[in-house]
Design a protein around this motif. Structure first.
Motif, PDB file in Angstrom:
ATOM      1  N   ALA A  89     154.833  42.998  56.698  1.00  0.00           N
ATOM      2  CA  ALA A  89     154.706  43.367  58.110  1.00  0.00           C
ATOM      3  C   ALA A  89     153.344  43.995  58.386  1.00  0.00           C
ATOM      4  CB  ALA A  89     155.825  44.326  58.505  1.00  0.00           C
ATOM      5  N   GLU A  90     152.878  44.838  57.478  1.00  0.00           N
ATOM      6  CA  GLU A  90     151.555  45.445  57.637  1.00  0.00           C
ATOM      7  C   GLU A  90     150.460  44.381  57.618  1.00  0.00           C
ATOM      8  OE1 GLU A  90     151.100  48.347  54.600  1.00  0.00           O
ATOM      9  OE2 GLU A  90     152.711  49.636  55.341  1.00  0.00           O
ATOM     10  N   GLU A  91     150.578  43.442  56.667  1.00  0.00           N
ATOM     11  CA  GLU A  91     149.572  42.378  56.544  1.00  0.00           C
ATOM     12  C   GLU A  91     149.541  41.505  57.792  1.00  0.00           C
ATOM     13  OE1 GLU A  91     148.425  38.602  53.620  1.00  0.00           O
ATOM     14  OE2 GLU A  91     150.145  39.885  53.143  1.00  0.00           O
ATOM     15  N   ALA A  92     150.719  41.175  58.303  1.00  0.00           N
ATOM     16  CA  ALA A  92     150.789  40.307  59.484  1.00  0.00           C
ATOM     17  C   ALA A  92     150.076  40.934  60.675  1.00  0.00           C
ATOM     18  CB  ALA A  92     152.249  40.026  59.838  1.00  0.00           C
ATOM     19  N   SER A  93     150.289  42.224  60.886  1.00  0.00           N
ATOM     20  CA  SER A  93     149.676  42.883  62.044  1.00  0.00           C
ATOM     21  C   SER A  93     148.169  43.012  61.890  1.00  0.00           C
ATOM     22  CB  SER A  93     150.311  44.262  62.265  1.00  0.00           C
ATOM     23  OG  SER A  93     149.946  45.166  61.238  1.00  0.00           O
ATOM     24  N   ALA A  94     147.678  42.912  60.648  1.00  0.00           N
ATOM     25  CA  ALA A  94     146.240  43.001  60.414  1.00  0.00           C
ATOM     26  C   ALA A  94     145.540  41.656  60.609  1.00  0.00           C
ATOM     27  CB  ALA A  94     145.966  43.509  58.998  1.00  0.00           C
ATOM     28  N   GLY A 142     146.208  39.178  62.971  1.00  0.00           N
ATOM     29  CA  GLY A 142     145.930  38.837  64.362  1.00  0.00           C
ATOM     30  C   GLY A 142     147.008  39.364  65.279  1.00  0.00           C
ATOM     31  N   PRO A 143     146.747  39.370  66.586  1.00  0.00           N
ATOM     32  CA  PRO A 143     147.698  39.967  67.524  1.00  0.00           C
ATOM     33  C   PRO A 143     148.902  39.086  67.835  1.00  0.00           C
ATOM     34  CG  PRO A 143     145.792  39.141  68.711  1.00  0.00           C
ATOM     35  CD  PRO A 143     145.486  38.981  67.245  1.00  0.00           C
ATOM     36  N   ARG A 144     148.792  37.774  67.588  1.00  0.00           N
ATOM     37  CA  ARG A 144     149.912  36.871  67.898  1.00  0.00           C
ATOM     38  C   ARG A 144     150.666  36.548  66.608  1.00  0.00           C
ATOM     39  NH1 ARG A 144     147.602  31.713  70.422  1.00  0.00           N
ATOM     40  NH2 ARG A 144     146.327  31.896  68.536  1.00  0.00           N
ATOM     41  N   ILE A 145     151.846  37.126  66.485  1.00  0.00           N
ATOM     42  CA  ILE A 145     152.628  37.004  65.256  1.00  0.00           C
ATOM     43  C   ILE A 145     153.909  36.227  65.538  1.00  0.00           C
ATOM     44  CG2 ILE A 145     153.827  38.261  63.428  1.00  0.00           C
ATOM     45  CD1 ILE A 145     151.929  40.615  63.981  1.00  0.00           C
ATOM     46  N   GLY A 146     154.145  35.185  64.761  1.00  0.00           N
ATOM     47  CA  GLY A 146     155.377  34.422  64.861  1.00  0.00           C
ATOM     48  C   GLY A 146     156.321  34.798  63.741  1.00  0.00           C
ATOM     49  N   VAL A 147     157.593  34.952  64.056  1.00  0.00           N
ATOM     50  CA  VAL A 147     158.595  35.308  63.049  1.00  0.00           C
ATOM     51  C   VAL A 147     159.706  34.267  63.078  1.00  0.00           C
ATOM     52  CG1 VAL A 147     160.173  37.069  62.192  1.00  0.00           C
ATOM     53  CG2 VAL A 147     158.097  37.759  63.398  1.00  0.00           C
ATOM     54  N   VAL A 148     160.024  33.728  61.898  1.00  0.00           N
ATOM     55  CA  VAL A 148     161.048  32.689  61.776  1.00  0.00           C
ATOM     56  C   VAL A 148     162.195  33.191  60.917  1.00  0.00           C
ATOM     57  CG1 VAL A 148     161.566  30.351  60.980  1.00  0.00           C
ATOM     58  CG2 VAL A 148     159.342  30.855  61.999  1.00  0.00           C
ATOM     59  N   ALA A 149     163.416  32.919  61.366  1.00  0.00           N
ATOM     60  CA  ALA A 149     164.617  33.241  60.590  1.00  0.00           C
ATOM     61  C   ALA A 149     165.678  32.201  60.907  1.00  0.00           C
ATOM     62  CB  ALA A 149     165.126  34.645  60.927  1.00  0.00           C
ATOM     63  N   ILE A 171     157.728  44.849  62.226  1.00  0.00           N
ATOM     64  CA  ILE A 171     156.351  44.421  62.517  1.00  0.00           C
ATOM     65  C   ILE A 171     155.767  45.241  63.664  1.00  0.00           C
ATOM     66  CG2 ILE A 171     154.970  42.529  63.465  1.00  0.00           C
ATOM     67  CD1 ILE A 171     156.804  40.625  61.842  1.00  0.00           C
ATOM     68  N   ARG A 172     156.541  45.416  64.719  1.00  0.00           N
ATOM     69  CA  ARG A 172     156.045  46.194  65.862  1.00  0.00           C
ATOM     70  C   ARG A 172     155.784  47.650  65.471  1.00  0.00           C
ATOM     71  NH1 ARG A 172     160.105  43.163  70.023  1.00  0.00           N
ATOM     72  NH2 ARG A 172     158.629  41.585  70.752  1.00  0.00           N
ATOM     73  N   ARG A 173     156.670  48.200  64.640  1.00  0.00           N
ATOM     74  CA  ARG A 173     156.492  49.594  64.219  1.00  0.00           C
ATOM     75  C   ARG A 173     155.250  49.749  63.343  1.00  0.00           C
ATOM     76  NH1 ARG A 173     158.506  52.492  59.920  1.00  0.00           N
ATOM     77  NH2 ARG A 173     160.047  50.921  59.366  1.00  0.00           N
ATOM     78  N   LYS A 174     155.060  48.811  62.425  1.00  0.00           N
ATOM     79  CA  LYS A 174     153.895  48.877  61.544  1.00  0.00           C
ATOM     80  C   LYS A 174     152.602  48.691  62.333  1.00  0.00           C
ATOM     81  CE  LYS A 174     155.523  49.993  57.681  1.00  0.00           C
ATOM     82  NZ  LYS A 174     155.068  51.262  57.048  1.00  0.00           N
ATOM     83  N   ALA A 175     152.623  47.786  63.302  1.00  0.00           N
ATOM     84  CA  ALA A 175     151.435  47.598  64.140  1.00  0.00           C
ATOM     85  C   ALA A 175     151.107  48.881  64.895  1.00  0.00           C
ATOM     86  CB  ALA A 175     151.678  46.442  65.108  1.00  0.00           C
ATOM     87  N   ALA A 176     152.135  49.537  65.418  1.00  0.00           N
ATOM     88  CA  ALA A 176     151.927  50.782  66.160  1.00  0.00           C
ATOM     89  C   ALA A 176     151.359  51.873  65.265  1.00  0.00           C
ATOM     90  CB  ALA A 176     153.246  51.230  66.789  1.00  0.00           C
ATOM     91  N   GLU A 177     151.817  51.925  64.028  1.00  0.00           N
ATOM     92  CA  GLU A 177     151.329  52.939  63.093  1.00  0.00           C
ATOM     93  C   GLU A 177     149.827  52.802  62.857  1.00  0.00           C
ATOM     94  OE1 GLU A 177     153.566  52.742  59.481  1.00  0.00           O
ATOM     95  OE2 GLU A 177     155.450  53.401  60.426  1.00  0.00           O
ATOM     96  N   PHE A 178     149.341  51.551  62.892  1.00  0.00           N
ATOM     97  CA  PHE A 178     147.923  51.301  62.661  1.00  0.00           C
ATOM     98  C   PHE A 178     147.139  51.153  63.961  1.00  0.00           C
ATOM     99  CE2 PHE A 178     149.804  50.151  58.613  1.00  0.00           C
ATOM    100  CZ  PHE A 178     148.873  50.620  57.692  1.00  0.00           C
ATOM    101  N   GLY A 179     147.801  51.429  65.087  1.00  0.00           N
ATOM    102  CA  GLY A 179     147.123  51.354  66.376  1.00  0.00           C
ATOM    103  C   GLY A 179     146.793  49.942  66.812  1.00  0.00           C
ATOM    104  N   ARG A 180     147.579  48.983  66.379  1.00  0.00           N
ATOM    105  CA  ARG A 180     147.324  47.580  66.724  1.00  0.00           C
ATOM    106  C   ARG A 180     148.298  47.119  67.799  1.00  0.00           C
ATOM    107  NH1 ARG A 180     147.566  46.435  60.315  1.00  0.00           N
ATOM    108  NH2 ARG A 180     145.484  47.179  59.750  1.00  0.00           N
TER     109      ARG A 180
END
Length: 218
Positions: free
Chosen positions: A101-106, A108-115, A128-137
């Motif tokens: 999740a950390e790597e994904a947010s680093a 680019g801003p457009r992240i696709g998640v498949v399940a 992913i959203r939480r990790k992005a917020a932690e890094f200010g992304r």
């Protein structure tokens, strides 16, 4: 000898994680604790329940009593339970998908998640959203359920499951900067995807690499 306890909610995560542990932390003793009723109960309820969280606590407590140096939670569907359990378990806990999740947010801003099931998709998106917020992304997450894939798997049609999943991943890759595979079992499909214009991330390797880093920091 270093001891790693891995908490599984089904058999499909055992082999992929075992292979990564053998490659990256070859000297470790690995204890696998697997209870497939956990994931079944989460799917039946549609979300993580207090009862499931309580059982996960008991398994992690047992892992601690067995002398584990670190605990790896192998399932994204119950990953949020570990956030509340960390203050009750002395042994360090790593979530299989946190590093991903950390790597994904680093990337680019457009992240696709498949399940293939929403009970895995939703907590992965929240992470992913939480990790992005932690890094200010700032990120925009596009969610995709591979419709019909899980049902095909339940019928024993693994070929159809894989084909539906691959089509979903390839289509999503044209719309985002990075694709995240929410389930450990999906990692085996990456070599079959061909050349895509964006990276596709899976959790087994990054999760085990996070375990290795955590062990080095002890």
């Amino acid at each position: 000898m270093t001891t790693i306890a891995v908490i599984h909610t089904g058999p499909v995560t055992v082999l992929p994680i075992k292979e990564q542990l053998s490659e990256l932390i070859a000297h470790a003793r690995v204890i696998n604790i697997m209870d497939d009723s956990l994931l079944n109960d989460v799917r039946a309820a549609g979300h993580l329940t207090p009862e499931v969280a309580s059982r996960i606590y008991s398994y992690m407590s047992n892992a601690q009593a067995m002398g584990a140096d670190i605990i790896l939670n192998a399932c994204s569907s119950v990953g949020e339970a570990t956030d509340s359990l960390k203050e009750f378990i002395r042994t360090p806990i790593v979530k299989i998908d946190e590093s991903m999740a950390e790597e994904a947010s680093a990337i680019g801003p457009r992240i696709g998640v498949v399940a293939t099931v929403s009970t895995t998709l939703d907590p992965t998106v929240r992470l992913i959203r939480r990790k992005a917020a932690e890094f200010g992304r700032t990120v925009e997450v596009t969610e995709r359920i591979a419709e019909g894939a899980f049902e095909a798997l339940l019928r024993g049609d693994g070929v159809l499951h894989d084909e539906i999943l691959k089509q979903t991943i390839v289509a999503l890759a044209d719309q985002v900067d990075v694709v995240v595979l929410a389930q450990v079992s999906m990692a085996r499909l990456i070599p079959t995807l061909g050349k895509l214009r964006v990276p596709v991330l899976s959790s087994p390797r990054s999760g085990v690499e996070a375990v290795r880093r955590a062990l080095a920091a002890l």
